[in-house]
Scaffold this motif. Structure first.
Motif, PDB file in Angstrom:
ATOM      1  N   THR A  64       0.814  -1.213   0.000  1.00 17.72           N
ATOM      2  CA  THR A  64       0.000   0.000   0.000  1.00 17.72           C
ATOM      3  C   THR A  64       0.851   1.268   0.000  1.00 17.72           C
ATOM      4  OG1 THR A  64      -1.945   1.020   1.007  1.00 17.72           O
ATOM      5  CG2 THR A  64      -0.242   0.270   2.500  1.00 17.72           C
ATOM      6  N   PRO A  65       0.410   2.285  -0.721  1.00 18.60           N
ATOM      7  CA  PRO A  65       1.107   3.573  -0.657  1.00 18.60           C
ATOM      8  C   PRO A  65       0.744   4.306   0.638  1.00 18.60           C
ATOM      9  CG  PRO A  65      -0.787   3.724  -2.119  1.00 18.60           C
ATOM     10  CD  PRO A  65      -0.693   2.283  -1.684  1.00 18.60           C
ATOM     11  N   ALA A  66       1.445   5.387   0.907  1.00 20.96           N
ATOM     12  CA  ALA A  66       1.135   6.203   2.088  1.00 20.96           C
ATOM     13  C   ALA A  66      -0.318   6.647   2.029  1.00 20.96           C
ATOM     14  CB  ALA A  66       2.053   7.417   2.146  1.00 20.96           C
ATOM     15  N   GLY A  67      -1.011   6.536   3.152  1.00 17.08           N
ATOM     16  CA  GLY A  67      -2.410   6.915   3.222  1.00 17.08           C
ATOM     17  C   GLY A  67      -3.356   5.756   2.974  1.00 17.08           C
ATOM     18  N   SER A  88       6.701   4.268   4.007  1.00 17.71           N
ATOM     19  CA  SER A  88       7.767   3.450   4.595  1.00 17.71           C
ATOM     20  C   SER A  88       9.069   4.248   4.586  1.00 17.71           C
ATOM     21  CB  SER A  88       7.921   2.133   3.837  1.00 17.71           C
ATOM     22  OG  SER A  88       8.322   2.367   2.524  1.00 17.71           O
ATOM     23  N   TYR A  89       9.969   3.876   5.498  1.00 16.55           N
ATOM     24  CA  TYR A  89      11.265   4.543   5.591  1.00 16.55           C
ATOM     25  C   TYR A  89      12.306   3.542   6.059  1.00 16.55           C
ATOM     26  CZ  TYR A  89      10.436   4.684  10.643  1.00 16.55           C
ATOM     27  OH  TYR A  89      10.198   4.332  11.951  1.00 16.55           O
ATOM     28  N   ARG A  95      16.412  -1.630   8.721  1.00 17.45           N
ATOM     29  CA  ARG A  95      15.156  -2.276   8.339  1.00 17.45           C
ATOM     30  C   ARG A  95      14.176  -1.268   7.761  1.00 17.45           C
ATOM     31  NH1 ARG A  95      13.434  -4.879  13.820  1.00 17.45           N
ATOM     32  NH2 ARG A  95      14.255  -2.916  14.522  1.00 17.45           N
ATOM     33  N   GLU A  96      13.294  -1.766   6.894  1.00 18.12           N
ATOM     34  CA  GLU A  96      12.200  -0.949   6.376  1.00 18.12           C
ATOM     35  C   GLU A  96      11.129  -0.888   7.460  1.00 18.12           C
ATOM     36  OE1 GLU A  96       8.868  -0.996   2.805  1.00 18.12           O
ATOM     37  OE2 GLU A  96      10.306  -2.624   2.951  1.00 18.12           O
ATOM     38  N   CYS A  97      10.656   0.308   7.775  1.00 18.83           N
ATOM     39  CA  CYS A  97       9.633   0.477   8.806  1.00 18.83           C
ATOM     40  C   CYS A  97       8.504   1.373   8.292  1.00 18.83           C
ATOM     41  CB  CYS A  97      10.226   1.104  10.072  1.00 18.83           C
ATOM     42  SG  CYS A  97      11.442   0.061  10.906  1.00 18.83           S
ATOM     43  N   VAL A 114       5.639  -0.572  12.744  1.00 17.24           N
ATOM     44  CA  VAL A 114       5.966  -1.906  12.264  1.00 17.24           C
ATOM     45  C   VAL A 114       7.252  -1.840  11.451  1.00 17.24           C
ATOM     46  CG1 VAL A 114       3.600  -2.774  12.251  1.00 17.24           C
ATOM     47  CG2 VAL A 114       4.490  -1.633  10.231  1.00 17.24           C
ATOM     48  N   CYS A 115       8.031  -2.917  11.524  1.00 17.14           N
ATOM     49  CA  CYS A 115       9.261  -3.006  10.741  1.00 17.14           C
ATOM     50  C   CYS A 115       9.328  -4.362  10.068  1.00 17.14           C
ATOM     51  CB  CYS A 115      10.489  -2.806  11.625  1.00 17.14           C
ATOM     52  SG  CYS A 115      10.634  -1.125  12.277  1.00 17.14           S
TER      53      CYS A 115
END
Length: 136
Positions: A64-67, A88-89, A95-97, A114-115
């Protein structure tokens, strides 16, 4: 008098030499090596993060995209909640979170984090800090 100054200078030189050796030996210390994935597993093994076992939530977090929003009957954050995903960042751990907003049946919203623990699984991280505005 020259003998006295020789006695004072010699211990100072010896101390300087000893300190130099200590500094140089510290530079030669070897540290464990390993790939980033091995180090990442080590971090996760010592972590109190709880795996998210719901495949639909894991898929939502992957794609999913942001939002993006998903409604779930059972989640780590309670039953019958709506989850809104932030962008995500890449965390300092490598790790991707993603930050999440979890909205319960009564309309109250709370933050979650979440990560990514593996290529297919996300984990629910404990939120450590939060600003007055409710953002991490």
């Amino acid at each position: 008098m020259p003998k006295t100054s020789f006695l004072v200078v010699r211990p100072a030189r010896m101390l300087l030499a000893a300190l130099s050796m200590a500094v140089i030996s510290g530079c030669a210390t070897s540290y464990p090596s390993g790939s980033a994935s091995q180090q990442q597993r080590y971090v996760l093994n010592d972590d109190s993060a709880k795996p998210i076992l719901d495949e639909s939530v894991n898929g939502f977090l992957d794609q999913t995209p942001a939002g993006g929003v998903i409604s779930v009957a059972n989640s780590p954050w309670g039953d019958n909640v709506e989850i809104v995903a932030d962008e995500s960042y890449l965390a300092a751990s490598g790790r991707e979170c993603r930050r999440l907003q979890v909205i319960g049946m009564s309309g109250e919203a709370r933050r979650a984090l979440v990560c990514k623990a593996s290529s297919e699984e996300w984990v629910n991280q404990r939120v450590i800090t939060q600003t007055a505005e409710g953002r991490l």
